[in-house]
Structure formats: C-alpha cells, structure tokens
Scaffold this motif. Structure first.
Motif, PDB file in Angstrom:
ATOM      1  N   VAL A  32       0.840  -1.205   0.000  1.00 40.76           N
ATOM      2  CA  VAL A  32       0.000   0.000   0.000  1.00 40.76           C
ATOM      3  C   VAL A  32       0.873   1.252   0.000  1.00 40.76           C
ATOM      4  CG1 VAL A  32      -1.723   1.315   1.300  1.00 40.76           C
ATOM      5  CG2 VAL A  32      -1.920  -1.184   1.129  1.00 40.76           C
ATOM      6  N   ILE A  33       1.959   1.228   0.763  1.00 36.84           N
ATOM      7  CA  ILE A  33       2.863   2.384   0.811  1.00 36.84           C
ATOM      8  C   ILE A  33       3.432   2.669  -0.579  1.00 36.84           C
ATOM      9  CG2 ILE A  33       5.124   3.160   1.643  1.00 36.84           C
ATOM     10  CD1 ILE A  33       4.469   1.798   4.307  1.00 36.84           C
ATOM     11  N   GLY A  34       3.879   1.621  -1.272  1.00 32.56           N
ATOM     12  CA  GLY A  34       4.452   1.818  -2.600  1.00 32.56           C
ATOM     13  C   GLY A  34       3.449   2.362  -3.596  1.00 32.56           C
ATOM     14  N   SER A  35       2.288   1.726  -3.699  1.00 31.84           N
ATOM     15  CA  SER A  35       1.257   2.199  -4.629  1.00 31.84           C
ATOM     16  C   SER A  35       0.720   3.558  -4.200  1.00 31.84           C
ATOM     17  CB  SER A  35       0.111   1.180  -4.702  1.00 31.84           C
ATOM     18  OG  SER A  35       0.554  -0.032  -5.280  1.00 31.84           O
ATOM     19  N   GLY A  36       0.610   3.773  -2.884  1.00 30.55           N
ATOM     20  CA  GLY A  36       0.123   5.043  -2.369  1.00 30.55           C
ATOM     21  C   GLY A  36       1.082   6.190  -2.640  1.00 30.55           C
ATOM     22  N   LEU A  37       2.394   5.902  -2.649  1.00 29.28           N
ATOM     23  CA  LEU A  37       3.374   6.946  -2.968  1.00 29.28           C
ATOM     24  C   LEU A  37       3.172   7.449  -4.387  1.00 29.28           C
ATOM     25  CD1 LEU A  37       5.928   8.549  -2.181  1.00 29.28           C
ATOM     26  CD2 LEU A  37       7.289   6.645  -3.083  1.00 29.28           C
ATOM     27  N   TYR A  38       2.916   6.535  -5.303  1.00 21.40           N
ATOM     28  CA  TYR A  38       2.630   6.945  -6.684  1.00 21.40           C
ATOM     29  C   TYR A  38       1.348   7.769  -6.746  1.00 21.40           C
ATOM     30  CZ  TYR A  38       0.345   6.628 -11.207  1.00 21.40           C
ATOM     31  OH  TYR A  38      -0.362   6.942 -12.341  1.00 21.40           O
ATOM     32  N   LEU A  39       0.270   7.246  -6.166  1.00 17.15           N
ATOM     33  CA  LEU A  39      -1.028   7.917  -6.252  1.00 17.15           C
ATOM     34  C   LEU A  39      -0.982   9.294  -5.597  1.00 17.15           C
ATOM     35  CD1 LEU A  39      -4.089   7.889  -6.863  1.00 17.15           C
ATOM     36  CD2 LEU A  39      -4.415   6.795  -4.630  1.00 17.15           C
ATOM     37  N   GLY A  40      -0.402   9.372  -4.404  1.00 11.50           N
ATOM     38  CA  GLY A  40      -0.378  10.630  -3.673  1.00 11.50           C
ATOM     39  C   GLY A  40       0.320  11.738  -4.447  1.00 11.50           C
ATOM     40  N   GLN A  41       1.411  11.400  -5.100  1.00  7.12           N
ATOM     41  CA  GLN A  41       2.144  12.426  -5.848  1.00  7.12           C
ATOM     42  C   GLN A  41       1.386  12.869  -7.097  1.00  7.12           C
ATOM     43  OE1 GLN A  41       6.696  12.029  -5.733  1.00  7.12           O
ATOM     44  NE2 GLN A  41       6.000   9.899  -5.584  1.00  7.12           N
ATOM     45  N   GLU A  42       0.711  11.919  -7.747  1.00  8.37           N
ATOM     46  CA  GLU A  42      -0.082  12.285  -8.923  1.00  8.37           C
ATOM     47  C   GLU A  42      -1.220  13.228  -8.549  1.00  8.37           C
ATOM     48  OE1 GLU A  42       0.275  11.359 -12.367  1.00  8.37           O
ATOM     49  OE2 GLU A  42       2.266  10.988 -11.510  1.00  8.37           O
ATOM     50  N   LEU A  43      -1.837  12.973  -7.392  1.00  9.74           N
ATOM     51  CA  LEU A  43      -2.957  13.812  -6.970  1.00  9.74           C
ATOM     52  C   LEU A  43      -2.476  15.150  -6.412  1.00  9.74           C
ATOM     53  CD1 LEU A  43      -5.262  11.169  -5.205  1.00  9.74           C
ATOM     54  CD2 LEU A  43      -5.319  11.964  -7.583  1.00  9.74           C
ATOM     55  N   LEU A  44      -1.347  15.147  -5.712  1.00 10.57           N
ATOM     56  CA  LEU A  44      -0.862  16.363  -5.058  1.00 10.57           C
ATOM     57  C   LEU A  44      -0.065  17.262  -5.992  1.00 10.57           C
ATOM     58  CD1 LEU A  44      -0.505  18.010  -2.429  1.00 10.57           C
ATOM     59  CD2 LEU A  44       1.500  16.579  -1.928  1.00 10.57           C
ATOM     60  N   TRP A  45       0.878  16.681  -6.725  1.00  8.97           N
ATOM     61  CA  TRP A  45       1.793  17.485  -7.550  1.00  8.97           C
ATOM     62  C   TRP A  45       1.619  17.255  -9.043  1.00  8.97           C
ATOM     63  CZ3 TRP A  45       5.685  14.896  -3.901  1.00  8.97           C
ATOM     64  CH2 TRP A  45       5.765  15.615  -2.695  1.00  8.97           C
ATOM     65  N   LYS A  46       0.851  16.243  -9.434  1.00 12.36           N
ATOM     66  CA  LYS A  46       0.688  15.870 -10.845  1.00 12.36           C
ATOM     67  C   LYS A  46       2.018  15.467 -11.484  1.00 12.36           C
ATOM     68  CE  LYS A  46      -3.299  18.952 -11.411  1.00 12.36           C
ATOM     69  NZ  LYS A  46      -4.225  17.887 -11.041  1.00 12.36           N
ATOM     70  N   GLU A  47       2.940  14.991 -10.707  1.00 12.66           N
ATOM     71  CA  GLU A  47       4.226  14.497 -11.181  1.00 12.66           C
ATOM     72  C   GLU A  47       4.876  13.665 -10.076  1.00 12.66           C
ATOM     73  OE1 GLU A  47       7.020  17.606 -11.962  1.00 12.66           O
ATOM     74  OE2 GLU A  47       6.830  18.506  -9.966  1.00 12.66           O
ATOM     75  N   GLN A  48       5.888  12.890 -10.450  1.00 10.19           N
ATOM     76  CA  GLN A  48       6.598  12.046  -9.489  1.00 10.19           C
ATOM     77  C   GLN A  48       7.890  12.740  -9.077  1.00 10.19           C
ATOM     78  OE1 GLN A  48       5.307   8.797  -8.320  1.00 10.19           O
ATOM     79  NE2 GLN A  48       3.593   9.970  -9.172  1.00 10.19           N
ATOM     80  N   ARG A  49       7.859  13.390  -7.928  1.00  9.94           N
ATOM     81  CA  ARG A  49       9.050  14.062  -7.411  1.00  9.94           C
ATOM     82  C   ARG A  49       9.908  13.121  -6.572  1.00  9.94           C
ATOM     83  NH1 ARG A  49       6.749  19.986  -5.333  1.00  9.94           N
ATOM     84  NH2 ARG A  49       5.762  20.584  -7.320  1.00  9.94           N
ATOM     85  N   ILE A  50       9.294  12.090  -6.026  1.00  3.64           N
ATOM     86  CA  ILE A  50       9.994  11.100  -5.200  1.00  3.64           C
ATOM     87  C   ILE A  50       9.789   9.736  -5.848  1.00  3.64           C
ATOM     88  CG2 ILE A  50      10.183  10.057  -2.920  1.00  3.64           C
ATOM     89  CD1 ILE A  50       8.856  12.623  -1.801  1.00  3.64           C
ATOM     90  N   ARG A  51      10.877   9.090  -6.208  1.00  2.00           N
ATOM     91  CA  ARG A  51      10.797   7.805  -6.892  1.00  2.00           C
ATOM     92  C   ARG A  51      11.455   6.717  -6.047  1.00  2.00           C
ATOM     93  NH1 ARG A  51       9.352   8.640 -12.219  1.00  2.00           N
ATOM     94  NH2 ARG A  51       9.560  10.800 -12.952  1.00  2.00           N
ATOM     95  N   LEU A  52      10.897   5.527  -6.122  1.00  2.00           N
ATOM     96  CA  LEU A  52      11.535   4.363  -5.523  1.00  2.00           C
ATOM     97  C   LEU A  52      12.322   3.639  -6.604  1.00  2.00           C
ATOM     98  CD1 LEU A  52       8.773   2.944  -3.140  1.00  2.00           C
ATOM     99  CD2 LEU A  52      10.628   4.538  -2.629  1.00  2.00           C
ATOM    100  N   LYS A  53      13.571   3.336  -6.299  1.00  2.00           N
ATOM    101  CA  LYS A  53      14.444   2.665  -7.249  1.00  2.00           C
ATOM    102  C   LYS A  53      15.184   1.531  -6.551  1.00  2.00           C
ATOM    103  CE  LYS A  53      15.384   6.566 -10.356  1.00  2.00           C
ATOM    104  NZ  LYS A  53      16.448   7.123 -11.241  1.00  2.00           N
ATOM    105  N   MET A  54      15.903   0.770  -7.341  1.00  2.00           N
ATOM    106  CA  MET A  54      16.699  -0.304  -6.767  1.00  2.00           C
ATOM    107  C   MET A  54      18.059  -0.369  -7.442  1.00  2.00           C
ATOM    108  SD  MET A  54      15.385  -3.939  -8.388  1.00  2.00           S
ATOM    109  CE  MET A  54      16.613  -4.780  -7.396  1.00  2.00           C
ATOM    110  N   SER A  55      19.012  -0.966  -6.765  1.00  2.00           N
ATOM    111  CA  SER A  55      20.286  -1.342  -7.366  1.00  2.00           C
ATOM    112  C   SER A  55      20.655  -2.695  -6.786  1.00  2.00           C
ATOM    113  CB  SER A  55      21.371  -0.306  -7.077  1.00  2.00           C
ATOM    114  OG  SER A  55      21.631  -0.208  -5.686  1.00  2.00           O
TER     115      SER A  55
END
Length: 335
Positions: free
Chosen positions: A153-176
C-alpha cells in the motif's frame, strides 16, 4: 475474479466519463508513443484485455511453477516482520510503486485524465500485489503477511499521492543490485564434521542466475528513495541544481544468510551450520546522487519510454554508507 470485476467496473465508469470529453475533439493522426489527448477507445480496451490476460497468465504461472512445489492448506496469516531486517518489505514497496506507475502511464497513453489514470494505476498495483499475498496465505511455507501488505500500500500510495498532489513524481523508488563476493573457505557444522562455506550457502539460498540476483539476493540489493530537489524549489539560480539530478537515500543489509538468523540446517543430512562470527548481520544506510531519466529533455517519444524503464534503477554514483556496526564508509561508485 472479484477484484478484476471491480477493476472492470471502474474502467467502464472511467471510459463513460472520458467519452464525453472526446466528442467535440477532431480526430488527428496519433503517433504510437504519444499519449492520446482524449479517451481512445481502441487503446483503452486493448490495454484492459492485455491486463486481464497478463494477470491470468502470471497468476496461473506462479501457481504452477512456484506454489505447486510447496505444501498448501487453509488460508492463514504469517508474521515475518523480523525476517531479513525488513529488506523484503522495502522490495514490496518498490514493486507496488512501479506496477502502479506503469499502469497509470499506460492508461494516460489511452487518453484517461491524469487523476483517473492515477487511480487505475493504484488499483492495478494493489491487485497484483494482493493476489500474491493471498496465494502466500494458502501456502504452508509462508502465509498472508500484513507487513508485506502494508508496504504494498505504501508503494502504490506513494505513486497515487504524488499524482494527486503534484501531478508528477518528485519522489521515486528505485533499486540497485550487485553480486557480493562470498568466501569459499570451509567451516564445520555445529553437530558433526561436515563442512560448508558461505559461498555454498548463498548459492543454495539465493541462486546464481541474473533473475535470482535481481529478486532474491538481499545482501546485494539496495532500495532507494530518489528525490528530485529542483522540483521543490521555486527558483533555481543559474539553473542549479539541474532538473534531472536527484538526491537518493538507500537501505540495504549485509551478511544475512537466513531470514532471522545465521544458523541453518542442511535438509539432506540434518547438519546445522552457524556462520563464523566475523559475518555480523547489519543494516546499511546510504546517501548518494542519482539521475531522473524522465526529466532529461528529449524530442523523441520512444526515448521517453526507454527512460521510464531505466528509471527502475539507481545510477552508480559516489556514495556514503553508515551501518549499524557503527562504521562509516565511502564508495567511489556504488550500485
């Protein structure tokens, strides 16, 4: 099936509202890599059909190729919060984030509004992740984990929250991820003269293929939160920092040769092994720079798609590490 039924109902309701917006717009030639300016019925139902087919194929494939190899019973819950020092939980968050982001982007391509596509993306990510948790719930080997579900929920919610709040992804989850170098020096079992090595243990535990390295090698994985500083600034003197440069903080673990301890049993012989004391389990915290590929200016629509795929991974940069052993390390390049 009930989840997909709800998803289809949502899609139908969204398509009905989107149809209204498309009535007054003239038809125009649309490039394949361009987002439809309004609801595109052909793209929408093609994506939905592929989504249903893909969901069914993944579910059936996992059931037959993975879960069928382990005993199954009644649905049950499982508390695995202490396992792998929560490294797997951060992986759940990142997976949920990207599933939701990709689904949302695809439905933007089909002409849904940003808000509607964001909700569809959020629901799609949760659908896939929840299905896996339910399948875990029927496996005697695992169980439905509320910890896993919470990070989904946190991962999917991070995407949704940014789209609704800023209309863009300012914070991204990545991996290495990288392949750690493990010792081949032999050490003795706790209860016999049998021997093994750390390399033999990790090969048996994590595997050796690229796919296993990507998904199972927790000692080599780092999950990053990559933040675009420029997007939070109203003014950037001399265009600094560049729009495509991010600051990234990461989390990883090291010297973990079992979920909860470094003692394990050889199921063939019954011998128990404990890793030598120099292999202390510890968590790692990283600070580094990163590149947001999707903010690099380009006129090529197809290249934007490539950039979106590359944004899964953190770019190697000089990195500062602080770990729970009290050590501070500097890595010239860390991946």
């Amino acid at each position: 099936m009930k989840n997909w039924l709800l998803f289809l109902i949502l899609c139908c309701s969204l398509s009905a509202s989107a149809q209204i917006d498309s009535i007054s717009l003239p038809k125009q030639k649309l490039g394949f890599f361009e987002n439809a300016p309004s609801f595109n019925q052909s793209r929408f139902w093609t994506l939905t059909g592929i989504g249903i087919t893909g969901y069914s194929a993944v579910t059936i494939g996992l059931d037959r190729a993975w879960y069928a190899n382990y005993p199954r019973g009644q649905f049950h819950f499982f508390d695995d919060w202490q396992g792998w020092q929560q490294m797997d939980k951060f992986g759940h968050a990142m997976t949920g984030y990207f599933e939701s982001k990709w689904a949302g982007n695809l439905y933007r391509w089909a002409g849904l509004s940003q808000r509607d596509a964001a909700w569809v993306g959020f629901g799609t990510g949760l659908l896939f992740q929840t299905t896996l948790e339910v399948m875990d719930g029927f496996s005697d080997q695992w169980g439905f984990s509320w910890g896993d579900m919470g990070f989904n929920v946190i991962g999917s919610g991070l995407y949704l929250g940014q789209e609704l709040l800023w209309k863009e992804q300012r914070i991204r989850l990545k991996m290495s991820t990288h392949r750690p170098q493990y010792s081949t020096q032999l050490f003795q079992a706790n209860n016999s003269m049998a021997t093994t090595s750390i390399n033999a243990r990790t090969t048996n535990l994590f595997g050796t293929s690229p796919a296993e390295l990507l998904f199972k090698e927790y000692n080599g994985q780092t999950i990053w939160m990559s933040v675009n500083v420029a997007s939070f600034l109203k003014e950037r003197p001399n265009n600094f920092p560049p729009k495509w440069i991010n600051v990234a903080v990461g989390y990883g673990i090291e010297n973990f040769f079992g979920a909860e301890s470094n003692t394990w049993e050889d199921k063939t012989t019954g011998d128990q092994f404990t890793a030598p004391p120099q292999y202390q389990r510890h968590s790692q915290f990283f600070l580094s720079l990163d590149i947001d590929f999707e903010r690099i200016p380009t006129k090529h629509k197809w290249l934007k798609t490539v950039f979106g795929i590359l944004n899964i991974f953190k770019v190697p940069f000089p990195t500062l590490e602080v770990n729970t052993l009290g050590q501070v390390k500097f890595h010239a390049f860390y991946f």
